[in-house]
Enzyme design. Structure first.
Site, mmCIF file in Angstrom:
data_model
loop_
_atom_site.group_PDB
_atom_site.id
_atom_site.type_symbol
_atom_site.label_atom_id
_atom_site.label_comp_id
_atom_site.label_asym_id
_atom_site.label_seq_id
_atom_site.Cartn_x
_atom_site.Cartn_y
_atom_site.Cartn_z
ATOM 1 N N GLU A 38 0.798 -1.219 0.000
ATOM 2 C CA GLU A 38 0.000 0.000 0.000
ATOM 3 C C GLU A 38 0.828 1.265 0.000
ATOM 4 O O GLU A 38 1.974 1.294 0.436
ATOM 5 C CB GLU A 38 -0.980 -0.007 1.151
ATOM 6 C CG GLU A 38 -0.386 -0.555 2.403
ATOM 7 C CD GLU A 38 -1.377 -0.621 3.525
ATOM 8 O OE1 GLU A 38 -2.380 -1.326 3.375
ATOM 9 O OE2 GLU A 38 -1.131 0.034 4.540
ATOM 10 N N CYS A 49 3.533 8.251 1.025
ATOM 11 C CA CYS A 49 4.027 7.298 2.020
ATOM 12 C C CYS A 49 4.102 5.952 1.304
ATOM 13 O O CYS A 49 3.092 5.432 0.840
ATOM 14 C CB CYS A 49 3.058 7.242 3.199
ATOM 15 S SG CYS A 49 3.508 5.987 4.411
ATOM 16 N N CYS A 84 6.155 -7.671 6.788
ATOM 17 C CA CYS A 84 7.329 -7.247 7.552
ATOM 18 C C CYS A 84 7.713 -8.359 8.513
ATOM 19 O O CYS A 84 6.841 -9.028 9.077
ATOM 20 C CB CYS A 84 7.045 -5.965 8.332
ATOM 21 S SG CYS A 84 8.507 -5.338 9.210
ATOM 22 N N CYS A 97 6.334 -6.158 15.209
ATOM 23 C CA CYS A 97 5.905 -5.214 16.249
ATOM 24 C C CYS A 97 4.427 -5.503 16.545
ATOM 25 O O CYS A 97 3.618 -5.625 15.619
ATOM 26 C CB CYS A 97 6.102 -3.781 15.768
ATOM 27 S SG CYS A 97 7.807 -3.491 15.242
ATOM 28 N N CYS A 142 1.311 -3.404 15.139
ATOM 29 C CA CYS A 142 1.358 -3.000 13.737
ATOM 30 C C CYS A 142 0.661 -4.024 12.843
ATOM 31 O O CYS A 142 0.963 -5.219 12.896
ATOM 32 C CB CYS A 142 2.818 -2.834 13.323
ATOM 33 S SG CYS A 142 3.034 -2.607 11.547
ATOM 34 N N GLY A 149 6.556 -2.549 5.751
ATOM 35 C CA GLY A 149 7.915 -3.078 5.678
ATOM 36 C C GLY A 149 8.950 -2.282 6.442
ATOM 37 O O GLY A 149 8.721 -1.142 6.842
ATOM 38 N N HIS A 208 9.334 4.207 20.679
ATOM 39 C CA HIS A 208 8.105 3.696 21.327
ATOM 40 C C HIS A 208 8.210 3.302 22.791
ATOM 41 O O HIS A 208 7.181 3.069 23.436
ATOM 42 C CB HIS A 208 7.498 2.512 20.570
ATOM 43 C CG HIS A 208 7.179 2.777 19.136
ATOM 44 N ND1 HIS A 208 6.479 3.875 18.712
ATOM 45 C CD2 HIS A 208 7.485 2.075 18.014
ATOM 46 C CE1 HIS A 208 6.352 3.831 17.382
ATOM 47 N NE2 HIS A 208 6.951 2.767 16.933
ATOM 48 N N ASN A 218 -3.186 3.650 16.475
ATOM 49 C CA ASN A 218 -4.307 3.363 15.587
ATOM 50 C C ASN A 218 -4.655 1.891 15.853
ATOM 51 O O ASN A 218 -3.858 1.015 15.530
ATOM 52 C CB ASN A 218 -3.832 3.569 14.144
ATOM 53 C CG ASN A 218 -4.972 3.769 13.188
ATOM 54 O OD1 ASN A 218 -6.112 3.990 13.589
ATOM 55 N ND2 ASN A 218 -4.670 3.680 11.922
ATOM 56 N N CYS A 253 -0.433 1.800 9.277
ATOM 57 C CA CYS A 253 0.497 0.874 8.647
ATOM 58 C C CYS A 253 -0.146 -0.490 8.328
ATOM 59 O O CYS A 253 -0.513 -1.233 9.222
ATOM 60 C CB CYS A 253 1.627 0.710 9.651
ATOM 61 S SG CYS A 253 3.096 -0.057 9.089
HETATM 62 N N1 SAH Z 1 9.168 -0.332 9.577
HETATM 63 C C1 SAH Z 1 9.400 1.045 9.736
HETATM 64 C C2 SAH Z 1 8.540 1.924 8.870
HETATM 65 C C3 SAH Z 1 7.103 1.531 8.689
HETATM 66 S S1 SAH Z 1 6.071 1.702 10.085
HETATM 67 C C4 SAH Z 1 9.256 1.428 11.191
HETATM 68 O O1 SAH Z 1 8.772 0.633 11.970
HETATM 69 O O2 SAH Z 1 9.679 2.521 11.525
HETATM 70 C C5 SAH Z 1 5.877 3.454 10.235
HETATM 71 C C6 SAH Z 1 5.507 3.929 11.622
HETATM 72 O O3 SAH Z 1 4.158 3.565 11.942
HETATM 73 C C7 SAH Z 1 6.377 3.335 12.715
HETATM 74 O O4 SAH Z 1 6.788 4.342 13.600
HETATM 75 C C8 SAH Z 1 5.439 2.360 13.363
HETATM 76 O O5 SAH Z 1 5.831 2.049 14.664
HETATM 77 C C9 SAH Z 1 4.122 3.081 13.270
HETATM 78 N N2 SAH Z 1 2.955 2.237 13.449
HETATM 79 C C10 SAH Z 1 2.773 0.970 13.050
HETATM 80 N N3 SAH Z 1 1.553 0.517 13.402
HETATM 81 C C11 SAH Z 1 0.940 1.532 14.046
HETATM 82 C C12 SAH Z 1 -0.343 1.695 14.666
HETATM 83 N N4 SAH Z 1 -1.216 0.704 14.667
HETATM 84 N N5 SAH Z 1 -0.639 2.864 15.244
HETATM 85 C C13 SAH Z 1 0.268 3.879 15.228
HETATM 86 N N6 SAH Z 1 1.485 3.805 14.665
HETATM 87 C C14 SAH Z 1 1.825 2.635 14.078
HETATM 88 FE FE1 SF4 Z 2 7.414 -2.928 13.052
HETATM 89 FE FE2 SF4 Z 2 7.591 -1.108 11.091
HETATM 90 FE FE3 SF4 Z 2 7.558 -3.709 10.525
HETATM 91 FE FE4 SF4 Z 2 5.352 -2.561 11.398
HETATM 92 S S1 SF4 Z 2 6.395 -2.119 9.503
HETATM 93 S S2 SF4 Z 2 6.218 -4.546 12.090
HETATM 94 S S3 SF4 Z 2 6.181 -1.061 12.842
HETATM 95 S S4 SF4 Z 2 9.122 -2.647 11.686
#
Ligand code: SAH
Ligand code: SF4
Length: 331
Positions: free
Chosen positions: A71, A85, A92, A96, A99, A142, A199, A273, A316
């Site tokens: 996306e 974006c 990924c 996390c 996410c 990713g 975080h 979110n 994300c």
């Molecule tokens: N993988 C990279 C970039 C993609 S995620 C990273 O983790 O930085 C981009 C951002 O969105 C990251 O800061 C991630 O922690 C945040 N993110 C992911 N899921 C989320 C959610 N459900 N609510 C708020 N932020 C979120």
């Molecule tokens: Fe974590 Fe970023 Fe991967 Fe989501 S996209 S699992 S926040 S590293």
């Protein structure tokens, strides 16, 4: 192919944003025909498009030739800022917990072409209305530094002044904190913005949210960040997704203030979110304000990021989840 022909193709692809070889009218017809036969121009097929109610955020789900879904989001801000974006992987591997992409697991790396093509797509959408793509954030699906080479190649292509011509300072890479890759990135001689998903301010809390913290704990990540700051002279952004009662406590805020004292950083807080695979809730506005207030007492600049496009599932990985659900292919 002669060098000048290659330059012409490059210009058609990335400056003119051509969508077919036929459109490349400065190339001889037989070359256009050969290119069309031997290569493929673009691999993104739009699977879904969603517009936010205010029309300022658009989210696209693309299907790749092998069926993977990724996306891309277009965000319009006041003034001339227009941000794409974009994703760097299908899924990924970092897991996390909060996410949506992490909950899906890893499918594959995107090629440099697939990464750039998302920005090209958004640039075309904007051009149709007389606007220009000004910023790119690698914050879609990713982990960019898990796909380091292709991400770097994509960044260099997007910067090319005979192409999309996005200024380095208008490109942001967001990483979960792969410390060795951050150090490597610091040596690339670039002025790209770096964002780190921190975080949490204690290893116990961070490891519970971001499993990768067991491999690269906070001290290692911040040491790598400091290296980036020193080598590039750039302020680094730390991302903080606020989860009620988890990482939004005064203890976490004070700990963070102590950790960051004296560093050239900026903290971006953003309320969680909610996703289907995680039970946490976004912090209330009063807790968000309190958190930012404590950071301020340590002299650490922090901004509360406005969640864009929440009504288009712009968190994300969430559009992909929605597409899959619509298609009945999974939860
Ligand atoms: N993988 C990279 C970039 C993609 S995620 C990273 O983790 O930085 C981009 C951002 O969105 C990251 O800061 C991630 O922690 C945040 N993110 C992911 N899921 C989320 C959610 N459900 N609510 C708020 N932020 C979120
Ligand atoms: Fe974590 Fe970023 Fe991967 Fe989501 S996209 S699992 S926040 S590293």
């Amino acid at each position: 192919m002669a060098r000048y022909r290659a330059d012409q193709v490059w210009n058609w692809l990335y400056a003119q944003k051509a969508t077919s070889f036929d459109a490349m009218t400065t190339l001889p017809t037989d070359l256009r025909a050969r290119l069309a036969e031997e290569t493929r121009l673009g691999g993104l097929e739009m699977a879904q498009e969603v517009h936010s109610s205010d029309g300022e955020t658009r989210k696209y789900a693309f299907r790749l030739p092998d069926g993977q879904l990724i996306e891309t989001v277009l965000m319009r801000y006041e003034g001339v800022r227009r941000t794409a974006c974009i994703s760097t992987q299908a899924g990924c591997a970092m897991g996390c917990v909060f996410c949506a992409t992490g909950q899906m697991g890893f499918a594959r790396h995107l090629t440099a072409g697939e990464i750039v093509e998302q920005a090209l797509f958004v640039a075309r959408v904007l051009e149709e209305r007389g606007e220009r793509l000004s910023n790119v954030v690698l914050m879609g699906m990713g982990e960019p530094f898990h796909n380091y080479e292709n991400t770097l190649e994509a960044i260099r292509r997007m910067m090319d002044d005979d192409g999309l011509n996005i200024g380095q300072r208008h490109i942001t890479v967001s990483t979960v904190g792969l410390a060795p890759a951050i150090r490597r990135f610091a040596d690339e001689g670039l002025q790209v913005r770096l964002a780190i998903s921190l975080h949490a301010a204690t290893d116990e809390e961070r490891s519970a949210l971001l499993p990768v913290n067991r491999r690269y704990p906070i001290e290692d990540v911040l040491d790598a960040v400091q290296t980036y700051i020193v080598k590039t002279n750039r302020r680094v952004t730390l991302e903080w997704t606020l989860i009620q009662g988890e990482n939004d406590t005064p203890e976490q805020a004070h700990k963070l203030g102590q950790l960051l004292a004296g560093m050239l950083v900026h903290v971006n807080v953003i309320p969680l979110n909610p996703t289907s695979g995680y039970g946490g809730a976004p912090s209330d506005p009063t807790r968000v304000e309190a958190f930012v207030g404590i950071l301020g007492s340590y002299g650490i600049p922090a901004t509360i990021r406005v969640r864009r496009g929440i009504d288009v599932n712009a968190g994300c990985g969430q559009l992909k989840a929605a597409v899959l659900n619509d298609e009945g292919a999974g939860k």
